[in-house]
Write an enzyme that holds these catalytic residues in place. Structure first.
Site, PDB file in Angstrom:
ATOM      1  N   HIS A 201       3.490  -7.608  -4.939  1.00 43.46           N
ATOM      2  CA  HIS A 201       3.324  -6.643  -3.758  1.00 43.46           C
ATOM      3  C   HIS A 201       4.520  -6.062  -2.868  1.00 43.46           C
ATOM      4  O   HIS A 201       4.846  -6.313  -1.618  1.00 43.46           O
ATOM      5  CB  HIS A 201       2.539  -7.156  -2.644  1.00 43.46           C
TER       6      HIS A 201
ATOM      7  N   HIS B  63      -3.459  -0.481   2.020  1.00 44.98           N
ATOM      8  CA  HIS B  63      -4.125  -2.420   1.982  1.00 44.98           C
ATOM      9  C   HIS B  63      -5.309  -2.414   2.668  1.00 44.98           C
ATOM     10  O   HIS B  63      -5.863  -3.353   2.938  1.00 44.98           O
ATOM     11  CB  HIS B  63      -3.141  -3.498   1.168  1.00 44.98           C
TER      12      HIS B  63
ATOM     13  N   GLU C 139      -7.999   0.064  -2.933  1.00 44.41           N
ATOM     14  CA  GLU C 139      -5.643   0.302  -3.185  1.00 44.41           C
ATOM     15  C   GLU C 139      -5.590   1.159  -4.594  1.00 44.41           C
ATOM     16  O   GLU C 139      -5.501   1.555  -5.764  1.00 44.41           O
ATOM     17  CB  GLU C 139      -5.382  -0.870  -3.966  1.00 44.41           C
TER      18      GLU C 139
HETATM   19  C1  FUC Z   1      -4.937  -7.779  -4.441  1.00 42.45           C
HETATM   20  C2  FUC Z   1      -5.158  -8.076  -5.151  1.00 42.45           C
HETATM   21  C3  FUC Z   1      -4.762  -9.536  -5.294  1.00 42.45           C
HETATM   22  C4  FUC Z   1      -4.564 -10.313  -3.914  1.00 42.45           C
HETATM   23  C5  FUC Z   1      -3.978  -9.401  -2.740  1.00 42.45           C
HETATM   24  C6  FUC Z   1      -4.615 -10.059  -1.389  1.00 42.45           C
HETATM   25  O1  FUC Z   1      -3.576  -6.984  -4.370  1.00 42.45           O
HETATM   26  O2  FUC Z   1      -5.050  -7.765  -6.083  1.00 42.45           O
HETATM   27  O3  FUC Z   1      -5.041 -10.849  -6.275  1.00 42.45           O
HETATM   28  O4  FUC Z   1      -5.482 -11.405  -3.059  1.00 42.45           O
HETATM   29  O5  FUC Z   1      -5.032  -8.389  -2.768  1.00 42.45           O
END
Ligand code: FUC
Length: 334
Positions: free
Chosen positions: A101, A176, A300
Site C-alpha cells: 500500500h 479502500h 479495490e
Molecule cells: C487489502 C488486502 C490486504 C490487507 C489490506 C488491509 O488490500 O489485500 O491483505 O489486509 O486490505
C-alpha cells in the site's frame, strides 16, 4: 445540493475536517481531509430509510490506530510489491519481506490539501491534492496527485485520479472502502450477491503476493460472472477472498435483497481486488459493533498488484510526459 464542513479532530496542530456532501434527497457522502477517507455513505433502502453502507470508525483515533484502511485513498501503489523491489529501487518493507500500500507513511496517513467544488448543477465535490517528494518510501520522482470525489443527485460517487511525475516512477492508487449494503452493518456480506465481469483471477501465494498466473474462474469459487451469493461462495472458499480479478468491462455489481440496495461500480482500471475480511475477529468497534469476519467487502479498483514483476499484467510505470488519469464511479440505487 449542499456541502457542509464539520470539525472532526486534530493531528498535532492540524485540523481534520469532515465534509458532508448532501444531495436533494438527503443522501449523504462523508469524507475527511485526512487520508481522503470516506467515513460514511448514507443511501436509501427500499423503504427510503437512509443508512450508512460502508465500514466506518466513529472517532479519528481509531482511524489513526488500526491498519484496516477503512475508506482510505491508497498510494503511491496499492497492494504488495514482492520484496519491495523495482529495478534497483528498494521500497519500504512494511509487511514482512514485502512492500504494501505504498509504504509508510502513505497517502492514507496524511492531511491532503482540499478544494470545495460547488459550482456545478446536480453535483458537489471535494478535490484533494498532495505532492509526494522524490525518494519517499523509495519511489523516484516528485509526484503530484489530485483526487476528486464528486457526489451527485442520483446517488453516484465519482472518483477521478490524476497524477504527474518529473521522473519515471510507479503509480497504482486505489480507494479502500469496505461496503455493506444492509445498512449500519445490520447483516454481514453473506446476505449479498456479487457480480464481477471477470473471467480470470490472479493466483496469490501464502504471503499474498501474486504468482503471475492468471487462472480461469470457470467452475471455481472465483466465478462471479453471474450474480452470486457470497454466502455460497464463502462456503466453497472458507479462507475468504483477498483476490485480484482482471476485469473484462470494468464492471462490478453488489446487491443485498433484504434492503433492496444495489451498488454498480464502473471503472477505467484493469482490475478489482476483492477482500472479504474473513477471520477479522477484532476488539474494536465498527459502526458501533464489534468487528467480525465478513462485516464488509472491500472492492479495490486498481491495476493488478505486483505488476512490476509480471509482464502479462498492465504496466503501472508513470512517465513524466504521460500523466495518469482514471475514473471509477459507484452508483447506488434500489
Ligand atoms: C487489502 C488486502 C490486504 C490487507 C489490506 C488491509 O488490500 O489485500 O491483505 O489486509 O486490505
Amino acid at each position: 445540493m449542499k456541502l457542509i464542513k464539520r470539525h472532526y479532530g486534530w493531528i498535532k496542530d492540524q485540523e481534520v475536517i469532515e465534509y458532508h456532501l448532501v444531495n436533494n434527497q438527503g443522501a449523504t457522502f462523508k469524507c475527511l481531509n485526512y487520508g481522503a477517507i470516506v467515513t460514511a455513505i448514507l443511501v436509501p433502502d427500499k423503504n427510503k430509510s437512509l443508512e450508512n453502507v460502508v465500514l466506518s470508525f466513529d472517532q479519528l483515533s481509531d482511524y489513526l490506530t488500526y491498519p484496516t484502511y477503512f475508506g482510505a485513498l491508497i498510494g503511491r501503489v496499492a497492494g504488495r510489491i514482492r520484496k519491495g523491489q523495482w529495478l534497483d529501487h528498494q521500497l519500504t518493507l512494511n509487511e514482512g519481506k514485502h512492500h504494501i500500500h505504498g509504504g509508510e507513511p502513505n497517502f492514507s496517513h496524511l492531511l491532503w490539501e482540499t478544494k470545495e467544488i460547488t459550482n456545478q448543477a446536480d453535483t458537489v465535490g471535494i478535490q484533494f491534492s498532495h505532492r509526494s517528494p522524490a525518494g519517499e518510501n523509495g519511489y523516484p520522482g516528485n509526484l503530484v496527485t489530485t483526487v476528486t470525489y464528486f457526489w451527485t443527485n442520483n446517488q453516484t460517487w465519482i472518483m477521478t485520479i490524476e497524477a504527474q511525475t518529473d521522473e519515471r516512477t510507479l503509480f497504482n492508487p486505489t480507494n479502500h472502502t469496505y461496503f455493506n449494503l444492509s445498512g449500519e452493518t445490520k447483516r454481514t456480506i453473506e446476505t449479498h450477491q456479487l457480480q464481477i465481469s471477470s473471467e480470470v483471477y490472479a493466483e496469490i501465494d501464502d504471503e499474498k503476493c501474486p504468482t503471475g498466473r492468471l487462472l480461469a474462474v470457470k467452475d471455481t469459487a472465483y466465478d462471479f460472472t453471474q450474480p452470486t451469493s457470497l454466502q455460497k461462495a464463502l462456503k466453497k472458499n472458507p479462507k475468504g477472498y483477498d483476490t485480484p480479478f482482471k476485469l473484462q468491462e470494468g464492471k462490478v455489481v453488489l446487491t443485498e435483497q433484504e434492503s433492496g440496495r444495489k451498488l454498480e461500480i464502473e471503472t477505467t482500471r484493469e482490475s478489482v481486488v476483492v477482500f472479504s475480511t474473513t477471520g477479522m475477529e477484532e476488539d474494536y468497534l465498527v459502526n458501533g459493533k464489534k468487528m467480525c469476519s465478513h462485516l464488509g467487502l472491500a472492492l479495490e479498483m486498481q491495476e493488478l498488484p505486483d505488476a512490476v514483476h509480471h509482464r502479462q499484467f498492465q504496466s503501472i510505470i508513470l512517465e513524466p510526459d504521460k500523466p495518469h488519469s482514471s475514473q471509477t464511479s459507484y452508483h447506488f440505487s434500489v
